[in-house]
Design a protein around this motif. Structure first.
Motif, PDB file in Angstrom:
ATOM      1  N   ALA A   1       0.937  -1.130  -0.196  1.00 14.51           N
ATOM      2  CA  ALA A   1       0.191  -0.010   0.023  1.00 14.51           C
ATOM      3  C   ALA A   1       1.017   1.291   0.015  1.00 14.51           C
ATOM      4  O   ALA A   1       2.119   1.126   0.317  1.00 14.51           O
ATOM      5  N   PRO A   2       0.282   2.521  -0.362  1.00 16.33           N
ATOM      6  CA  PRO A   2       1.040   3.758  -0.378  1.00 16.33           C
ATOM      7  C   PRO A   2       1.652   3.901   1.054  1.00 16.33           C
ATOM      8  O   PRO A   2       1.049   3.498   2.119  1.00 16.33           O
ATOM      9  N   ALA A   3       2.682   4.502   1.142  1.00 11.70           N
ATOM     10  CA  ALA A   3       3.404   4.852   2.351  1.00 11.70           C
ATOM     11  C   ALA A   3       2.629   5.326   3.552  1.00 11.70           C
ATOM     12  O   ALA A   3       2.794   5.106   4.725  1.00 11.70           O
ATOM     13  N   ALA A   4       1.601   6.233   3.212  1.00 13.31           N
ATOM     14  CA  ALA A   4       0.947   6.800   4.266  1.00 13.31           C
ATOM     15  C   ALA A   4       0.104   5.865   4.966  1.00 13.31           C
ATOM     16  O   ALA A   4      -0.395   6.433   6.086  1.00 13.31           O
ATOM     17  N   TYR A   5      -0.141   4.574   4.636  1.00 13.82           N
ATOM     18  CA  TYR A   5      -0.847   3.681   5.294  1.00 13.82           C
ATOM     19  C   TYR A   5      -0.272   2.607   5.766  1.00 13.82           C
ATOM     20  O   TYR A   5      -0.866   1.622   6.554  1.00 13.82           O
ATOM     21  N   ARG A   6       0.989   2.530   5.414  1.00 15.49           N
ATOM     22  CA  ARG A   6       1.790   1.235   6.224  1.00 15.49           C
ATOM     23  C   ARG A   6       1.790   1.447   7.542  1.00 15.49           C
ATOM     24  O   ARG A   6       1.974   2.264   8.163  1.00 15.49           O
ATOM     25  N   GLY A   7       1.596   0.108   8.125  1.00 16.64           N
ATOM     26  CA  GLY A   7       1.806  -0.041   9.654  1.00 16.64           C
ATOM     27  C   GLY A   7       0.381   0.198  10.342  1.00 16.64           C
ATOM     28  O   GLY A   7       0.473  -0.016  11.615  1.00 16.64           O
ATOM     29  N   LEU A   8      -0.431   0.797   9.693  1.00 22.41           N
ATOM     30  CA  LEU A   8      -1.739   1.255  10.244  1.00 22.41           C
ATOM     31  C   LEU A   8      -2.423  -0.183  10.736  1.00 22.41           C
ATOM     32  O   LEU A   8      -2.556  -0.836   9.742  1.00 22.41           O
ATOM     33  N   ASP A   9      -3.412  -0.257  11.780  1.00 18.08           N
ATOM     34  CA  ASP A   9      -3.931  -1.191  11.919  1.00 18.08           C
ATOM     35  C   ASP A   9      -5.475  -1.126  10.536  1.00 18.08           C
ATOM     36  O   ASP A   9      -5.736   0.102  10.410  1.00 18.08           O
TER      37      ASP A   9
ATOM     38  N   LEU B   1      -8.387  -1.260  10.827  1.00 17.65           N
ATOM     39  CA  LEU B   1      -9.621  -0.153  11.165  1.00 17.65           C
ATOM     40  C   LEU B   1      -8.994   1.359  11.108  1.00 17.65           C
ATOM     41  O   LEU B   1      -9.762   2.164  10.752  1.00 17.65           O
ATOM     42  N   ALA B   2      -7.906   1.431  11.537  1.00 22.52           N
ATOM     43  CA  ALA B   2      -7.333   2.955  11.686  1.00 22.52           C
ATOM     44  C   ALA B   2      -7.235   3.174  10.201  1.00 22.52           C
ATOM     45  O   ALA B   2      -7.258   4.523   9.816  1.00 22.52           O
ATOM     46  N   ALA B   3      -6.705   2.194   9.020  1.00 26.08           N
ATOM     47  CA  ALA B   3      -6.464   2.369   7.876  1.00 26.08           C
ATOM     48  C   ALA B   3      -7.751   2.900   7.324  1.00 26.08           C
ATOM     49  O   ALA B   3      -7.837   3.791   6.390  1.00 26.08           O
ATOM     50  N   ARG B   4      -9.050   2.305   7.694  1.00 24.52           N
ATOM     51  CA  ARG B   4     -10.061   2.491   7.090  1.00 24.52           C
ATOM     52  C   ARG B   4     -10.518   4.058   7.464  1.00 24.52           C
ATOM     53  O   ARG B   4     -11.102   4.768   6.507  1.00 24.52           O
ATOM     54  N   ASP B   5     -10.395   4.305   8.601  1.00 26.20           N
ATOM     55  CA  ASP B   5     -10.821   5.803   8.898  1.00 26.20           C
ATOM     56  C   ASP B   5      -9.836   6.856   7.984  1.00 26.20           C
ATOM     57  O   ASP B   5     -10.331   7.911   7.576  1.00 26.20           O
ATOM     58  N   LYS B   6      -8.515   6.450   8.019  1.00 23.54           N
ATOM     59  CA  LYS B   6      -7.669   7.231   7.158  1.00 23.54           C
ATOM     60  C   LYS B   6      -8.103   7.617   5.615  1.00 23.54           C
ATOM     61  O   LYS B   6      -8.059   8.563   5.203  1.00 23.54           O
ATOM     62  N   VAL B   7      -8.435   6.224   5.167  1.00 19.61           N
ATOM     63  CA  VAL B   7      -8.617   6.418   3.854  1.00 19.61           C
ATOM     64  C   VAL B   7      -9.965   7.048   3.546  1.00 19.61           C
ATOM     65  O   VAL B   7     -10.059   8.037   2.592  1.00 19.61           O
TER      66      VAL B   7
ATOM     67  N   GLU C   1     -12.440  12.062   1.245  1.00 19.39           N
ATOM     68  CA  GLU C   1     -13.232  13.082   1.630  1.00 19.39           C
ATOM     69  C   GLU C   1     -12.430  14.393   1.333  1.00 19.39           C
ATOM     70  O   GLU C   1     -12.817  15.354   0.653  1.00 19.39           O
ATOM     71  N   ALA C   2     -11.318  14.325   1.676  1.00 22.99           N
ATOM     72  CA  ALA C   2     -10.329  15.273   1.406  1.00 22.99           C
ATOM     73  C   ALA C   2     -10.274  15.790  -0.063  1.00 22.99           C
ATOM     74  O   ALA C   2     -10.001  16.838  -0.712  1.00 22.99           O
ATOM     75  N   GLN C   3     -10.146  14.714  -0.824  1.00 26.28           N
ATOM     76  CA  GLN C   3      -9.921  14.697  -2.282  1.00 26.28           C
ATOM     77  C   GLN C   3     -11.304  15.040  -3.127  1.00 26.28           C
ATOM     78  O   GLN C   3     -11.115  15.013  -4.293  1.00 26.28           O
ATOM     79  N   GLY C   4     -12.239  15.156  -2.359  1.00 23.90           N
ATOM     80  CA  GLY C   4     -13.790  15.072  -2.881  1.00 23.90           C
ATOM     81  C   GLY C   4     -14.242  13.960  -3.647  1.00 23.90           C
ATOM     82  O   GLY C   4     -14.858  13.779  -4.755  1.00 23.90           O
ATOM     83  N   LEU C   5     -13.731  12.727  -3.286  1.00 23.13           N
ATOM     84  CA  LEU C   5     -13.803  11.571  -3.761  1.00 23.13           C
ATOM     85  C   LEU C   5     -14.950  10.624  -3.026  1.00 23.13           C
ATOM     86  O   LEU C   5     -15.305   9.647  -3.748  1.00 23.13           O
TER      87      LEU C   5
END
Length: 872
Positions: free
Chosen positions: A307-315, A317-323, A328-332
């Motif tokens: 996965a992209p570096a921004a998500y690596r190491g996240l649990d 469910l934490a990754a779900r929140d960040k995704v 949302e931030a990118q309007g997608l």
């Protein structure tokens, strides 16, 4: 003769009697002999804790059968043993290590396994002592454990032979994975629960355009592993898409747009993100369209380097929140809807399971399943109740290959070694060198086998297979498997497959699938609900006999057992009745007694009832209808013997006529001895203790079970006695209906032109007067009814109870009519409530059950009032 204590105290006899059985070798079945055999293998309890009420029920039912067959002349073997329970036991040990501030990886594999063996031994001692407390007559000399040397040999034999037959293979597949336990799970080890979740609608951009395709997903974090998007070719919404390539949000990877009728047009937007490494259906699409499979999870449930570096190491469910936040931030992110759906959980730790793409070992099931289906279809194996046949057939007809590898350290390590040259070596023992290149740097597979892989061999591995032992020759196939219905797939079906494949014979002839133990409201017993009942506490309070008898009494074929601790008073009171009735008989037994079998009609009646009880108890046990067998025994001993015959015997035992006393005592002792034999499978302790005072010197456990004798049935005596009982009951009911004290002496007239009535009157006049407490009892063959009488019409005649001067008939009728009107109104209100679907579906189960109970009670009271009004 040994005198019985005044009060029955189970604690004073249970350990002593159990040890006497063990010391006498009565539980041990001989490998050689002429007796017919009867074999049962215990569903091995997991060595992870203490036995619960489900184990109490299961082992009680097995022991009843084994004791019955042992007394019936069989060489009865009940095979004991315990299961190593891979995931569950490792989970227990890892929790202990965590509390100590360490973990298995710091400890190392060898030390961890050694520690787990210690935990196994601790729990094994507890389980064994609990089984003994229940009274389980297991052949302890043969006890097995699924990781013992003999069973390990059997497991290796099976794995290697199936591998060489092509029935076991290794492949990279999507499997169920528990991040907490850190291991793969078989499909039937995943439990689904309906949960509240969300459906996220996400924009996927068509390559080279400003247009988007909106997909809906419940697991947005998995988009990091998407390799395609799928639509249904019949979906009019997507007939004119601008491109067959899309760009994966947050990642930038190009995705192929595929068209397949598998896609459900009515779910979400009708567009499906395809994540082959994290969804079993997407995995199948990947095979069909040659899609890349990208696994984005580490074994601990965190996001990996795919996965992209921004998500690596996240649990995850934490990754779900960040995704979601990044979309949302990118309007997608278009919208987020509430969505209720089925979520898979690990059957051991309840963690949410992840579909996971990895290398695993599998068993090809369909070739094995076909034979198992045929065995039930042709009657080689019978399921009780037979309604489970349809469930069994459906599961085997749609069976998937069985994932048997587990990423654990506790269990049977897979007997496969890998050489640096790429050679895979599968052998029962560690090879010295590679057969291909001669290299000696061989590494054994790190995984262990699924616990059920050793359990499915249980009926024959415990008897010594793969060696051709005398025990295997004599006791296989076994006769019946007694188990709860919830492991019909985990264990029962697999044992049938294994038995047919390796022994060429079914592992058992019958499978009795009993219900689960639930609380009185029908809820599953659990720690969280606080509604569990501890078997040992129950035995400590009521005794093992009361525990066993109550469970048998309540176990109806095909039904769950709804249990409340108070219910054990059924068995407790019965045990006390048996004890006290025996003490009564003994109180009249002295050195002057001489056996005399010139029985009178009352004696012939109770012996006839005994014969019928023998028939009913045997039929119940032969058909696995435990409740019917227990209730037949209860009805006979408490009602026929104690309430009627013993009461009738009091007059005879006090007689000055020695012949009358001897004849009556002979009947009492005969019925007591035969009843103890019938009781023994259900209530082994109290029956053995009393038998030691009235038996023939041989322990009851190995005394012959009574056999039904038609010649002992006396239909004429039974018919006459039944009429006498009906007459007594009619008089008692008359008193009860008008709240007249039972000891009040009444004037009663029997009116009939039937000679049978006159015969009963002549034979039992004095007994009726004693049982019903009458001042005057007369017989009339004709004449008119007297005013002021309560009349009960029976077949061939009627009972007239004179209520003159005792009951105001007019006032009583008015009172009853008024009471009936009030009850009818209550009944109507209750019926209306129960007819309300909202109430039945939304109210607490206890509240619904209360209304149903009220409905029954109101109906019964109205019926009783109608009966009384008709008799006035």
């Amino acid at each position: 003769m040994k005198e019985l204590a005044k009060v029955f105290d189970p604690k004073s006899i249970e350990d002593r009697i159990y040890n006497s059985w063990v010391d006498g070798g009565y539980f041990h079945a001989k490998d050689k002999g002429d007796k017919k055999t009867f074999t049962v293998v215990i569903p091995p309890p997991n060595v992870t804790g203490v036995l619960h009420m489900g184990h109490g029920l299961n082992n009680t039912l097995q022991d009843i059968l084994v004791r019955y067959k042992r007394m019936d002349g069989y060489e009865a073997l009940w095979m004991p043993g315990t299961d190593h329970a891979g995931i569950a036991t490792q989970h227990v040990v890892e929790k202990k290590l965590k509390a100590e501030g360490t973990n298995r990886h710091k400890l190392g594999r060898e030390a961890f396994v050694k520690r787990t063996w210690q935990v196994k031994e601790e729990h094994h001692r507890v389980i064994t002592s609990q089984l003994k407390k229940i009274g389980a007559s297991l052949d302890w000399e043969r006890e097995r454990f699924t990781l013992d040397e003999g069973l390990s040999k059997a497991v290796k034999e099976v794995f290697v032979s199936m591998y060489k037959e092509g029935l076991i293979y290794r492949g990279k597949y999507i499997i169920n994975y528990c991040p907490r336990c850190g291991t793969a799970l078989a499909n039937d080890e995943v439990e689904y629960e309906e949960k509240d979740g969300h459906l996220w609608h996400i924009k996927y951009q068509f390559k080279g355009t400003d247009e988007f395709l909106i997909i809906a997903t419940t697991r947005p974090e998995t988009l990091l592993g998407d390799t395609a998007v799928a639509i249904n070719p019949d979906d009019e919404r997507y007939k004119n898409v601008p491109s067959d390539t899309l760009i994966l949000p947050l990642v930038g990877r190009e995705l192929k747009l595929i068209r397949d009728r598998y896609v459900a047009m009515d779910f979400g937007t009708g567009a499906l993100k395809v994540t082959p490494a994290h969804d079993p259906n997407d995995f199948m699409l990947a095979g069909k369209y040659d899609l890349e499979k990208i696994n984005i999870l580490n074994p601990d449930g965190t996001i990996n380097d795919n996965a992209p570096a921004a998500y690596r190491g996240l649990d995850r469910l934490a990754a779900r929140d960040k995704v979601v936040a990044d979309l949302e931030a990118q309007g997608l992110l278009v919208q987020k809807d509430k969505h209720r759906h089925q979520v898979g959980h690990c059957y051991r730790c309840n963690e949410v399971v992840e579909p996971y793409y990895s290398d695993q070992w599998f068993v090809k099931m369909q070739p094995l399943a076909d034979k198992a289906l045929a065995a039930v279809k042709d009657g080689s194996i019978k399921l009780y109740p037979d309604r489970w046949v349809g469930v069994y057939n459906h599961w085997l007809s749609t069976i998937k290959d069985w994932c048997i590898s587990r990423q654990l350290w506790w269990g049977h390590r897979i007997p496969v070694w890998y050489c640096a040259c790429g050679e895979i070596i599968c052998e029962k023992e560690a090879p010295a060198k590679c057969p291909k290149c001669g290299g000696t740097d061989l590494k054994q597979d790190e995984d262990v086998l699924d616990t059920w892989f050793s359990s499915w061999l249980w009926p024959f591995s415990t008897l010594g297979w793969p060696d051709k032992t005398e025990a295997l020759k004599r006791f296989y196939p076994t006769d019946v498997l007694v188990t709860a219905y919830d492991i019909i797939f985990f264990w029962v079906a697999r044992m049938i497959m294994a038995g047919l494949h390796f022994m060429k014979e079914v592992p058992f002839k019958d499978v009795y699938l009993h219900g689960l133990v639930r609380d009185k409201s029908g809820r599953k017993m659990s720690k969280s609900l606080g509604n569990g009942i501890d078997p040992l506490e129950t035995i400590d309070e009521y005794g093992a006999d009361a525990f066993r008898f109550t469970l048998a009494f309540l176990t109806s074929m095909g039904q769950d057992v709804l249990l409340d601790k108070e219910m054990f008073k059924i068995g407790f009171k019965f045990a006390n009745k048996i004890w006290n009735s025996t003490r009564y008989i003994f109180s009249y037994l002295d050195d002057s007694y001489k056996a005399d079998d010139a029985f009178d009609e009352k004696g012939r009646w109770i012996l006839s009832r005994l014969a019928n009880a023998v028939k009913q108890v045997r039929a119940g046990l032969d058909g696995y209808r435990y409740d019917e067998a227990a209730q037949a025994l209860y009805q006979f001993y408490w009602n026929d013997f104690c309430d009627w015959y013993i009461e009738l015997s009091k007059k005879d035992l006090k007689s000055d006529n020695a012949a009358v006393k001897n004849r009556t005592m002979t009947v009492l002792l005969t019925v007591l001895r035969e009843s103890l034999k019938l009781m023994h499978p259900f209530m082994p302790y109290i029956s053995e203790e009393i038998w030691s005072t009235v038996g023939d010197g041989k322990p009851l456990i190995i005394t012959a079970m009574p056999v039904f004798t038609a010649a002992q049935v006396d239909a004429s005596a039974e018919k006459k006695f039944a009429l006498m009982q009906d007459i007594v009951q009619a008089i008692r009911n008359a008193k009860a209906n008008f709240t007249i004290p039972r000891e009040k002496k009444m004037h009663v007239t029997l009116r009939s032109s039937d000679a049978a009535w006159k015969s009963v009157f002549d034979a039992y006049r004095g007994d009726i007067a004693i049982f019903a407490v009458t001042e005057e009892l007369v017989f009339e063959s004709a004449g008119e009814r007297k005013d002021g009488a309560f009349v009960k019409v029976l077949e061939g005649g009627e009972v007239n109870v004179d209520l003159t001067g005792i009951v105001d008939m007019k006032a009583e009728r008015a009172r009853l009519e008024k009471e009936k009107t009030a009850l009818a109104a209550d009944l109507a209100a209750t019926k209306k409530k129960l007819a309300n679907e909202n109430f039945v579906s939304r109210a607490k189960p206890d509240a619904v059950e209360t209304e149903r109970r009220k409905e029954r009670e109101f109906s019964e009271k109205i019926a009783r009032i109608d009966d009384v009004l008709g008799a006035l």
